[in-house]
Design an enzyme around this catalytic site. Sequence first.
Site, PDB file in Angstrom:
ATOM      1  N   CYS A 115      -5.318  -2.807   3.402  1.00 54.53           N
ATOM      2  CA  CYS A 115      -5.099  -2.557   4.833  1.00 54.53           C
ATOM      3  C   CYS A 115      -6.274  -3.013   5.686  1.00 54.53           C
ATOM      4  O   CYS A 115      -6.633  -4.178   5.714  1.00 54.53           O
ATOM      5  CB  CYS A 115      -4.777  -1.075   5.048  1.00 54.53           C
ATOM      6  SG  CYS A 115      -4.054  -0.743   6.675  1.00 54.53           S
ATOM      7  N   GLU A 144       0.834  -1.203   0.000  1.00 53.36           N
ATOM      8  CA  GLU A 144       0.000   0.000   0.000  1.00 53.36           C
ATOM      9  C   GLU A 144       0.870   1.255   0.000  1.00 53.36           C
ATOM     10  O   GLU A 144       1.861   1.342   0.727  1.00 53.36           O
ATOM     11  CB  GLU A 144      -0.903  -0.005   1.242  1.00 53.36           C
ATOM     12  CG  GLU A 144      -1.802   1.210   1.364  1.00 53.36           C
ATOM     13  CD  GLU A 144      -2.521   1.261   2.692  1.00 53.36           C
ATOM     14  OE1 GLU A 144      -3.532   1.987   2.764  1.00 53.36           O
ATOM     15  OE2 GLU A 144      -2.103   0.586   3.644  1.00 53.36           O
ATOM     16  N   LYS A 165      -9.935   0.424  -2.526  1.00 49.36           N
ATOM     17  CA  LYS A 165     -10.410   0.186  -1.165  1.00 49.36           C
ATOM     18  C   LYS A 165     -11.872   0.615  -1.050  1.00 49.36           C
ATOM     19  O   LYS A 165     -12.245   1.722  -1.429  1.00 49.36           O
ATOM     20  CB  LYS A 165      -9.549   0.956  -0.163  1.00 49.36           C
ATOM     21  CG  LYS A 165      -9.840   0.581   1.289  1.00 49.36           C
ATOM     22  CD  LYS A 165      -8.815   1.179   2.241  1.00 49.36           C
ATOM     23  CE  LYS A 165      -9.041   0.677   3.660  1.00 49.36           C
ATOM     24  NZ  LYS A 165      -8.053   1.237   4.604  1.00 49.36           N
TER      25      LYS A 165
END
Length: 506
Positions: free
Chosen positions: A382, A269, A329
Amino acid sequence: MRWQPVGRLLVRFLPPASVGAITLLGFAPYSFWPAVLLSLALLFGFIDVASTPRRAAAVAWAWGFGYFAANIHWIFISLHTYGGMPALFAILAIVGLAAFLALYPAIAAFAARKLAGESRAVLLFAVLPALWLLIEWVRGWLFTGFPWAAVGYSQIPDGPLAGFAPVLGVYGVSGLVALLAGGAIWLLGRRFDLRDKLVVSAAVLLCGAGYGLKQVVWTEPSGKPMKVALLQGAIPQNQKWGIDDLIYNLRTYYHLVKDAKADLIVLPETAFPIFLHEVPKDYLEAVLSYAIAQNAALIAGAPRQDGKSQRYYNGAVLLTDPARPANYKAHLVPFGEYIPIRPVFGWVYDNILQMPLVDFSSGGAVQKPLPVRDQRIAANICYEDVFGEELLPNARQATILLNLSNLAWFDGSVALAQHGQISQARALETGRPMLRATNSGTTALITPDGQYAARLPERVEGTLYATVQGMQGETPYMRWGNSAALILAVLGLVVGLIVRWRSRRG
């Protein structure tokens, strides 16, 4: 004299809070799962002997405060060390969050005592385990959700109940841990009559069933094994955003890509801490040339801006595909990646915090997997892999799961290992291998049974080489999601209430 009420309050508060705090030992990196079972059993004992439902709620709140303060203390690092928040404010923020999260076990305790009445059996074997499962599920979605440190994670991957994860999910495992905790308190101080022997037998059968389910292979291989290179730059969070830092970031990953030899190369990321269109063209071409020369696919984490809407996304981009497909995301972190209720909280970012890129947009719940050779890779970014059920629509289409993370925000803390344990749960639930490419840890390959096949040490620059086999098919959890666990919890409540009603009539 005026300090006596405070002293009495502390005497009541500290024991359950301390019992809650020992659960830290039950999660990764310590992974001593009996610590969570013991702590939960003691909490149920406190609830059982409390004189009123309100006293039960109070002791459960104190336990919850210790539980959450111990397991999320590392947020201080992101707020103070890297976010620039004064230490006192950061401490108060964590205290406030722990105090709020502690309301969940308090509500469960109050409701359990109200529903169970004077029946210990109904309390410990029905309503309390059922409500514990339900309240953890609610914590996972209310106010966008904060499901970190669900007690079920303590069983992953080697606890006796881990085998239930592909069937009931981690919340179902939490409910079963609560059921064992209730049984332990029931047996405490009893004469061990026939009912007690039945309780012990049921506990043994439950753990035996968990072990048996761990032997079941729910999914089957798909395609050919693929060699992967997972890159870990180990770049401190305070060395990502300046001009000199940018050069250091790009240079670090340039050399790691140059030396990598694999079918798939993955950067974590925000490996490029600038928008993808701002990455120097000659740099990107040089990096891609090394991947293309060996017929390797290259996936990198980078923020990406839409030219028309000007919205930007946190993405995993397949750079070696000319179309540049990406998984963005979907579940954003409030206050970390977007500002909720900006008129109210915007001043915090303008005056206290110093966090870049805090207004991301969601990429949407369902996205196409990234095609790499004969595999289909569903990437998540994440924190969003904490939301297991939200990953299922994409996992059903995929043969491999991929998590890209930058946990340098919490460097040196247990958050890195805890997040790795959460990924292990997702692999177990879906019967899919999970690749983790992180900036500082835990970079790893997790097999479909939730075990680490390979991983890098934390906070060390390097490349993890591993061979991953894609999997297809569905586990029961992939078909049902959390529905099966929720139905069992509701049935537990119904049975408990029927037993209480019949006993009162009798």
